[in-house]
Scaffold this motif. Sequence first.
Motif, PDB file in Angstrom:
ATOM      1  N   ILE A   1      83.155  27.797  61.747  1.00  0.00           N
ATOM      2  CA  ILE A   1      82.047  28.075  60.628  1.00  0.00           C
ATOM      3  C   ILE A   1      81.332  29.598  60.950  1.00  0.00           C
ATOM      4  O   ILE A   1      80.856  30.143  59.960  1.00  0.00           O
ATOM      5  CB  ILE A   1      80.988  27.169  60.435  1.00  0.00           C
TER       6      ILE A   1
ATOM      7  N   VAL B   1      78.218  18.324  55.950  1.00  0.00           N
ATOM      8  CA  VAL B   1      77.652  19.304  55.219  1.00  0.00           C
ATOM      9  C   VAL B   1      76.551  19.463  56.177  1.00  0.00           C
ATOM     10  O   VAL B   1      76.026  20.482  56.457  1.00  0.00           O
ATOM     11  CB  VAL B   1      77.254  18.882  53.777  1.00  0.00           C
TER      12      VAL B   1
ATOM     13  N   ALA C   1      77.271  21.361  59.070  1.00  0.00           N
ATOM     14  CA  ALA C   1      77.381  22.707  58.951  1.00  0.00           C
ATOM     15  C   ALA C   1      76.276  23.435  58.712  1.00  0.00           C
ATOM     16  O   ALA C   1      76.177  24.717  59.161  1.00  0.00           O
ATOM     17  CB  ALA C   1      78.463  23.068  57.371  1.00  0.00           C
ATOM     18  N   ILE C   2      75.116  22.897  58.189  1.00  0.00           N
ATOM     19  CA  ILE C   2      74.029  23.430  58.036  1.00  0.00           C
ATOM     20  C   ILE C   2      73.203  23.786  59.369  1.00  0.00           C
ATOM     21  O   ILE C   2      72.692  24.851  59.597  1.00  0.00           O
ATOM     22  CB  ILE C   2      72.981  22.571  57.002  1.00  0.00           C
TER      23      ILE C   2
ATOM     24  N   CYS D   1      74.889  27.610  58.734  1.00  0.00           N
ATOM     25  CA  CYS D   1      75.295  27.771  57.351  1.00  0.00           C
ATOM     26  C   CYS D   1      74.087  27.871  56.373  1.00  0.00           C
ATOM     27  O   CYS D   1      73.573  26.763  56.277  1.00  0.00           O
ATOM     28  CB  CYS D   1      76.464  27.022  57.315  1.00  0.00           C
TER      29      CYS D   1
ATOM     30  N   ALA E   1      77.273  25.908  52.411  1.00  0.00           N
ATOM     31  CA  ALA E   1      77.811  24.744  52.917  1.00  0.00           C
ATOM     32  C   ALA E   1      78.041  23.563  51.604  1.00  0.00           C
ATOM     33  O   ALA E   1      79.066  22.961  51.818  1.00  0.00           O
ATOM     34  CB  ALA E   1      76.662  23.870  54.003  1.00  0.00           C
TER      35      ALA E   1
END
Lengths: 599, 599
Positions: free
Chosen positions: B268, B303, B306-307, B311, B316
């Motif tokens: 990412i 998600v 990812a955050i 991100c 995301a």
Amino acid sequence: MTQMASWARSAARLIDVATGRAPADMVVRGGRWVNVHTREILPGTDVAIAAGRFAAVAADLSYAIGPETTVIEADGRYMLPGLCDGHMHVESGMVTVTEFARAVIPHGTTSMFIDPHEIANVLGLPGVRLMHDEALTLPVNVYVQVPSCVPSAPGLETPGASIEPEDVAEAMGWPGIIGLGEMMNFPGVVAGDPKMLAEMAHTMDAGKTVGGHYAAFDLGRNFLGYVAGGPADDHEGTRLEDAVARARLGMRPMLRLGSAWYDVAAQIKAITELGLDPRSFILCTDDSHSGTLVNDGHVDRVVRHAIAQGCPPVIAIQMATLNTAQHFGLEREIGSITPGRRADLVISSDLVALPIDLVVARGRVLAENGRLTADVPAYAYPDAVKRTVKLGRRMTADAFDIKAPSGRNSVTARVIGVIENQAPTKALTATLPVEDGLAVGDPAEDVCQIALVERHKGTGGVVNAFVKGFGYVKPCAIASTVAHDSHHMIVVGTSKADMAQAANRLAEIGGGVVVISEGKELALVEMPIAGLMSDERAEIVAAKAERVVKAMEACGCRLNNAYMQHSLLALVVIPELRISDMGLIDVTTFSPVDLFLTD
Amino acid sequence: MTQMASWARSAARLIDVATGRAPADMVVRGGRWVNVHTREILPGTDVAIAAGRFAAVAADLSYAIGPETTVIEADGRYMLPGLCDGHMHVESGMVTVTEFARAVIPHGTTSMFIDPHEIANVLGLPGVRLMHDEALTLPVNVYVQVPSCVPSAPGLETPGASIEPEDVAEAMGWPGIIGLGEMMNFPGVVAGDPKMLAEMAHTMDAGKTVGGHYAAFDLGRNFLGYVAGGPADDHEGTRLEDAVARARLGMRPMLRLGSAWYDVAAQIKAITELGLDPRSFILCTDDSHSGTLVNDGHVDRVVRHAIAQGCPPVIAIQMATLNTAQHFGLEREIGSITPGRRADLVISSDLVALPIDLVVARGRVLAENGRLTADVPAYAYPDAVKRTVKLGRRMTADAFDIKAPSGRNSVTARVIGVIENQAPTKALTATLPVEDGLAVGDPAEDVCQIALVERHKGTGGVVNAFVKGFGYVKPCAIASTVAHDSHHMIVVGTSKADMAQAANRLAEIGGGVVVISEGKELALVEMPIAGLMSDERAEIVAAKAERVVKAMEACGCRLNNAYMQHSLLALVVIPELRISDMGLIDVTTFSPVDLFLTD
């Protein structure tokens, strides 16, 4: 289009080239790769091409160069994907698809999404098929949309042909069809008109894209209703809030820069100022006149303009390549320089001025330094298509007589008022003199005659009325068989003899536009194909069209874009007052009205 | 899936609701609209739903509320599109598609793209059809990919069934099929293997998506060859450069966070550090165990992760909604809260912690506060599918005898070396004692027996060998009919009597995993469906699986993810040494090898 082997059918060869087992057909060496997937510019990149498709993109593909491989040195210049026009009408250029392509390929256009709406109004589905079949012969990608609204205004005009939902369903099976053309009947969609819904349903059932056209400022319930109906894009937005509203609701905004449309500057602020995700935004031209193509450019002009508005160059390029491809479900076929896609590539030395140095399409060099270098043969249209102007009689001056109510010395008449630089007209009234029982124009007030001459079925019908705003001061007539949307013949003039001569002249040559003054032909553009398109080169058509402008000026006209205004006077979908073969039409109430007011 | 009326068929009603002519079925009021098209968060937004689809999204849709309309107050909370898992295998959860859905709906998952690769190895295309048909009954969207590589290693194993290019072509016509499952045979693609190319061609001809799987670090010619072959995505990247290379070449990187895959954090950075256009990036889980689903979550977990990596939340969320939808050509069906799309919506009060407060799918509330509230009935699998474990005989301890070459006191044997937390194994050798003419394990060196028991055709075949690394110290046996990829039965043990008992136990119940020690059954997960899936609830399966872990620990095993390691020991596509029904396989040379070294 279909004459090209699919990626799947080319895969074995592409793999061989990518892995070094076979030489490429072409290698472009040492360019700056404009990567529209990642939004990067990657210097020092080689591109290998085989079977008309990109086989590999990497830092060093010298291993793919064999003795027969064409090597092009990019020398550090930018390599862009071939440019895509997301929505356009070939007929606006007054040339064939082939001549249009010849004109725009040197500008870097390698994909066009065309809506042959005009020819459909003259010839119906067979006309669409002709342009579709012509498109298939070209060395660039021309995807065709099936016109959705033929006629544009049922009940208010009689077109040469109509398109029904069954026609749409049939056309969805043709190889070059990409979707439905702009759904202009937005009141119909909002009202749930079953015919409009059926056309969109046939399109969606086929997995194809419904083009939109919501030409209104209301972003309330009507707009929501239109979006709910299914159109997937819209190029009719003009304001920043139009672009934002469409993008938020998943209807892609197509930002338009045509010969007479300037809708990019306001709307691109959605990206440059509001910072919206640009992936939904697409550039298009909609309508380009031949002169624009010859002198200013095509999609390259729009990209350049977008960059001049402050849009980062790679984002502007995405809007004319990958975004367009993704919208139409073609991202694995066009729109990026990546393996498997059609090898459509432009080389440019500068991302702001955007000179188009070299154009490759499907792996072939088609143009260099603004000049077409490939042979793109003319497409032979069948003769029948060149005999569409049927007046049913030889016109004489008295065909344009306007009988006044008996016993009157003057009349109050409805007059179509042309507004400079705008598509809408004004519904005016004027008191006009009566001579020998006939109502006539009033030169002092710039009111002259207009006639709608039926030309599809040879009925001999002529609808006469008055128009104000062209400024003609000399005896003259201007006739055109381009007369949106049903494309009868519009004759405007100050001399009935000239009007008759002009009408007969166009009938004789199968259509076009002509300017006659005192029996003399000042200018002519022959458009024998459906009365809409020339079969000559764009530069010749552009020169002839320029002569029409000059001739209109010589007759006294000072209006900007006067010929376009002329050709729009029968467009019975835009307010306020228009003319059709069925009479004078009030486009605020969508009903015929009398020429004379009873006072 | 198909049981839902299309947008086109629902358009009239959606327009009626959007324009205020008819009430909505449901209105969600006053939420923060997470707009994945524009990448905005728009507070004070109402959403109207009808016919299972979004009808309108606007600041005030109170006019769409009628007496029968369900009103949900979002109260300023975030409204996200339902989450999508871009690539996953239901079988990894050891439950049916229905039970998987029941487990993940409360986590906000409303769309899954599943590759029923495991059942295909047992039952072939009919097995795929079963899961496909089950998927069609669900209240969420489960799109099915046709497994591409069955068997995974032709010539090195005998699966229960195989899938041929004709099968792929046939399945492309099924309503719920979205594409081809991960093309794991990347050496085949790079070599131009006609079978692999034919499968991809059938998929591309159908306009569907070829899933990728390029599990190698080489980003040179082999990688270029693979991309040129056609796979459109890849979830096997692990490094930043893997994601970047895939995105640049137009092959979408799927960033994976599974129960045992941690590939998001490194990749990412392409977005968070390199600033690439995130539109190509997709989140997926690939393999989730029941325990993960029950305790940690599903796509919401990815998600959130990812955050946590930096991100931006809306990006995301795009990676788990719109990006996924666009990849599979479904953006006008799922992936955003915009008119016409299926009304799949999640309400959350926080975009970092991402609690899943409410889940709506196709306009129905399915879950609230982490609990399934809708009735999702179990799917009845036919009985034949529950009788796939056919040993051909009742196993006795002597089935696991390993005869030493005659006259030897000890032997040098090849031993499969398990590496903790890694899929590859080591090809070890060990000097092992011989007792009564039989080679036996060496507890002091942690070497015990492994057997591959044929279970598809009842041949009675047993392949015996040795494995090192599990740490079993007690007399025990662990048997599993989940044995990637051909899913025979793997039995590992220190006691032949226990091994026989374990094998017989699984044959008796139709498959699963069992731990036996000194004749006592310590733990069991029944998986009667193809020997791969339970028909019980995910939480029950998770609890039973946890008992298996504890039982393995009780036998001395200290290995992380020991059961997964067990089930991968027959995976004859990943180096170095594996076992199959055809013998011991050297996966560096892709050839069978003898158990004993001749010294």
